[in-house]
Write an enzyme that holds these catalytic residues in place. Structure first.
Site, PDB file in Angstrom:
ATOM      1  N   CYS A  24      -2.633  23.819 -14.600  1.00 59.31           N
ATOM      2  CA  CYS A  24      -3.150  22.571 -15.160  1.00 59.31           C
ATOM      3  C   CYS A  24      -2.094  21.477 -15.058  1.00 59.31           C
ATOM      4  CB  CYS A  24      -3.576  22.749 -16.613  1.00 59.31           C
ATOM      5  SG  CYS A  24      -2.190  23.063 -17.734  1.00 59.31           S
ATOM      6  N   CYS A  72       1.180  22.231 -16.745  1.00 59.61           N
ATOM      7  CA  CYS A  72       2.049  23.131 -15.974  1.00 59.61           C
ATOM      8  C   CYS A  72       2.877  22.306 -14.984  1.00 59.61           C
ATOM      9  CB  CYS A  72       1.215  24.150 -15.196  1.00 59.61           C
ATOM     10  SG  CYS A  72       0.225  25.255 -16.220  1.00 59.61           S
ATOM     11  N   ASP A 118      -0.625  -8.185  13.108  1.00 51.24           N
ATOM     12  CA  ASP A 118       0.152  -8.656  14.246  1.00 51.24           C
ATOM     13  C   ASP A 118      -0.847  -8.982  15.361  1.00 51.24           C
ATOM     14  OD1 ASP A 118       2.373  -8.940  16.138  1.00 51.24           O
ATOM     15  OD2 ASP A 118       1.651  -7.029  16.928  1.00 51.24           O
ATOM     16  N   ASP A 173       2.103  -2.753  15.659  1.00 52.09           N
ATOM     17  CA  ASP A 173       2.325  -1.668  16.621  1.00 52.09           C
ATOM     18  C   ASP A 173       3.716  -1.652  17.229  1.00 52.09           C
ATOM     19  OD1 ASP A 173       1.969  -4.019  18.234  1.00 52.09           O
ATOM     20  OD2 ASP A 173       1.591  -2.693  19.946  1.00 52.09           O
ATOM     21  N   ASP A 211       7.555  -5.095  14.407  1.00 49.59           N
ATOM     22  CA  ASP A 211       6.659  -5.049  13.245  1.00 49.59           C
ATOM     23  C   ASP A 211       7.191  -4.133  12.147  1.00 49.59           C
ATOM     24  OD1 ASP A 211       4.748  -6.758  14.382  1.00 49.59           O
ATOM     25  OD2 ASP A 211       3.858  -5.096  15.502  1.00 49.59           O
TER      26      ASP A 211
END
Length: 743
Positions: free
Chosen positions: A14, A17, A434, A632, A636
């Site tokens: 749980c 825990c 971009d 990409d 960036d």
């Protein structure tokens, strides 16, 4: 210098825990941070090696009452977890089957007096049946339910009561009370020596059933990862010493030559040395159309070869392959904790101590004010409160949804690195893109070849000379120019380049110069006649390049980086979802405006240098809130890191993909739409899970304590409390599994 360690943690059931293990780890001197995930049963610890070592970390987990285990780094991510999970399910099945087989007759015997027709009184007396109940309940509580007592005692010993301690107290009290009522009834007030053997047995059995269903459901939640693990074939055919040998894929080395027959899965990442074929890469990129492969092209492990035979040279193996990185990333995402999970932890941490207090108050109130037999009423109310308050559903609410959501994303080519990224992506209201390589193809094409004054088109012969001169250049515009030329080109006799300005070459005895007006002007070439043409091209978002032959201006060449075919649809879909779209680019405003207009983007940030992109993202956050950035390229990376959620295009650079929180394995921008829809759906599922888990506890604890008894005469039976608690956990997991139907 810090190090990172990932350990398996067995025995957690749980949220409490998980919280207890996390507290024990974070309390160690030398631990910089520890995250524990209930659904994946993993602990990830960042520590200082000069202060702490792995055995001490494992000892801390044992001290918290749980069993640490190593994660096999050489195995595919999740494989050892799968084996441990299978063992857990098998153990739960054994304990549940025994408990159920014994509890059914136990229940029938206990209820015999209320079920006419069984005829139990004619077989044996009441005392004999009480001894039978004891004999049946003992193995259920003491063997099948042993785990509750072991872990429950550890929870209490560490002053961190959780689900196990609540069940231990509830079922243990029912059993102990019944044993005393059977062996020493005289110690109880008259009329209160009532055994509850059936309650203890049914409580343990129902909670074991809930645990078993939860474990099975968690296994189903990991099916996407299990399926990915099975994509890699077990063996590969390798050419060694001129002979073809079938070897285990784990023994394939970089540089080996591997043969791939038609229809086979590619075992490792490799470069095609010989042959041609079409390869189905949908398992990696999500793209359904097979990709043509020939000499020099790269193929990825886990993809499916088409009708052609390929000979490939291995470039990456094991965890370094694209599939290996996907598995590692998804495993990390499923083990990471979203910010919303901390809210669940706080609720569970408050709820359990409160439940113990409420149970004690309910016991005292019933004992003081209830009608005879008051002790029995007090006992029933206290046990029901303890059972109904188990926070198991809360502990599963967040991790199971993240587990399923990230697995579904991986199946669709959307790689979500962690739960926090998933939550930030779901909350993003500003999407910054971009331009080059993200919204556009990144490969410019020649759009115009005009005479210097714009009066017509450059003839084929001078254009062929210009294109021939560019065959020695590595500039992207040079490639576009050469691609636009028809027929064979003359060889280049001399060649020189001025980076960023232009090139000069001798072709077929003619002097050819290609580049900017500044470059040509520096060589004494008059470019004034082209000023109007170049201005017009710039307004259209095109890049103009000048070319001269034998010292005379001969052409104005226009290039454009065209938008990807799917970009407009992706932008339209995102806008329909309520996102504000912004384009951030280093290009001129005219070029940026042209691309933005064609895609339906109204807000642009143009002429932004790479090192200023991160600042642009910060400014957007200050203005509008949570920002996701899609890019990409290497330039960036700062913006991807700065954004609340960075999304990298999988066809981009490795640096961009390493920096981003989300990776689209294909270059299709519609993957951004899928990623955001999936993130929002997952976050909504988490919220529903938390609401029902929390509302369930808040609503039923007063009922279990007996709040309705004075008016309606209703007092919740402990058996019903146990059933309701188990049902809530299964309901939360089942709700998370609905994400698998995401489309």
């Amino acid at each position: 210098m810090t190090a990172e360690l990932t350990l398996r943690v067995d025995g957690m059931t749980c949220g409490n825990c998980r919280a207890r293990v996390e507290r024990a780890l974070n309390a160690l001197e030398g631990v910089a941070g520890a995250d524990v995930n209930l659904a994946t049963e993993r602990a990830r610890i960042v520590y200082l090696p000069e202060v702490l070592n792995p055995p001490a970390i494992a000892d801390a987990i044992r001290g918290a009452g749980y069993v640490p285990g190593e994660v096999d780094a050489s195995a595919a991510p999740g494989r050892d977890a799968r084996a441990a999970h299978d063992d857990e399910i098998a153990g739960l099945k054994r304990r549940f089957v025994v408990a159920a087989a014994v509890t059914i007759p136990l229940f029938l015997i206990a209820m015999g007096s209320m079920l006419p027709g069984l005829g139990l009184d004619s077989v044996a007396g009441e005392e004999s049946w009480l001894w039978a109940q004891f004999a049946l309940a003992a193995p259920v509580v003491l063997w099948s339910g042993r785990g509750f007592f072991v872990h429950g005692w550890a929870e209490l010993r560490h002053a961190s009561p959780g689900m196990n301690s609540l069940v231990m107290i509830g079922a243990g009290a029912a059993f102990a009370y019944s044993v005393l009522a059977l062996f020493a009834p005289s110690i109880f007030p008259e009329g209160t020596a009532v055994p509850y053997f059936e309650a203890a047995g049914v409580i343990v059995t129902l909670i074991l059933l809930g645990r078993l269903l939860e474990a099975i459901a968690r296994g189903r939640a990991s099916d996407a990862i299990a399926a990915l693990m099975e994509l890699r074939p077990a063996t590969a055919r390798v050419l060694r010493d001129g002979e073809e040998r079938e070897v285990p894929v784990d023994r394939v080395a970089v540089g080996d030559t591997v043969l791939i027959r038609p229809g086979e899965r590619v075992p490792v990442d490799a470069s095609v040395a010989d042959g041609s074929s079409f390869v189905d890469e949908s398992t990696i990129t999500g793209e359904p159309v097979p990709v043509a492969k020939g000499a020099g092209d790269e193929v990825f492990g886990g993809t499916v070869n088409g009708a052609g035979a390929l000979t490939v040279r291995v470039v990456r193996t094991g965890g370094d392959t694209v599939l290996g990185r996907i598995l590692a990333t998804v495993a990390e995402a499923q083990g990471a904790k979203a910010p919303i999970a901390r809210q669940a932890d706080r609720i569970a941490g408050i709820l359990v101590p409160c439940a113990l207090v409420v149970a004690a108050l309910a016991f005292a109130a019933w004992l003081a004010f209830a009608p005879p037999p008051a002790l029995s009423y007090a006992f029933v109310a206290a046990v029901s409160v303890l059972l109904i308050a188990c926070p198991c559903a809360m502990g599963l609410a967040t991790p199971t949804a993240i587990l399923v959501g990230t697995g579904v994303g991986a199946e669709r080519g959307v790689l979500i690195r962690n739960g926090a990224a998933l939550e930030m992506l779901a909350r993003a209201r500003i999407l910054a893109f971009d331009k080059t390589g993200t919204l556009t193809s990144g490969n410019p094409v020649l759009t115009d070849r005009l005479l210097p004054d714009g009066s017509g088109t450059v003839a084929d012969e001078p254009f062929a000379l210009i294109a021939a001169a560019e065959t020695r250049s590595e500039h992207p515009l040079a490639s576009a120019l050469v691609d636009a030329a028809d027929g064979p080109l003359a060889p280049v006799e001399e060649f020189s380049v001025e980076p960023g300005l232009g090139i000069a070459a001798r072709v077929a005895g003619r002097e050819v110069v290609v580049g900017s007006a500044r470059f040509l002007g520096g060589r004494g070439i008059d470019c004034a006649v082209s000023d109007g043409v170049r201005d017009g091209l710039s307004r259209d978002g095109k890049t103009a390049v000048l070319a001269a032959i034998d010292g005379e201006l001969a052409a104005v060449l226009a290039f454009r980086d065209p938008p990807k075919p799917e970009s407009r649809q992706a932008i339209s879909d995102l806008a329909a979802q309520g996102a504000d779209i912004v384009m951030i680019t280093g290009d001129s405003r005219a070029t940026a405006q042209s691309v933005a207009s064609s895609l339906g983007i109204s807000e642009i940030e143009a002429e932004i240098l790479p090192d200023r992109k991160a600042e642009a993202v910060k400014a957007l956050r200050r203005e509008g809130g949570t920002v996701a950035f899609v890019g990409d390229g290497i330039n960036d990376a700062p913006a991807l890191a700065e954004a609340d959620a960075g999304i990298a295009i999988g066809t981009g650079t490795d640096i961009a993909m390493e920096t981003a929180d989300v990776v689209l394995m294909s270059g299709d921008l519609r993957g951004v739409v899928t990623a955001i829809r999936l993130a929002r759906k997952t976050l909504a599922t988490i919220r529903v899970n938390l609401f029902w888990a929390y509302a369930y506890n808040v609503a039923l604890i007063p009922l279990a304590a007996g709040a309705l008894y004075p008016v309606f005469g209703i007092l919740l039976d402990p058996m019903l409390a146990a059933a309701a608690m188990s049902a809530s956990s299964v309901l939360v997991v089942a709700n998370s599994l609905r994400l698998r139907r995401f489309a």
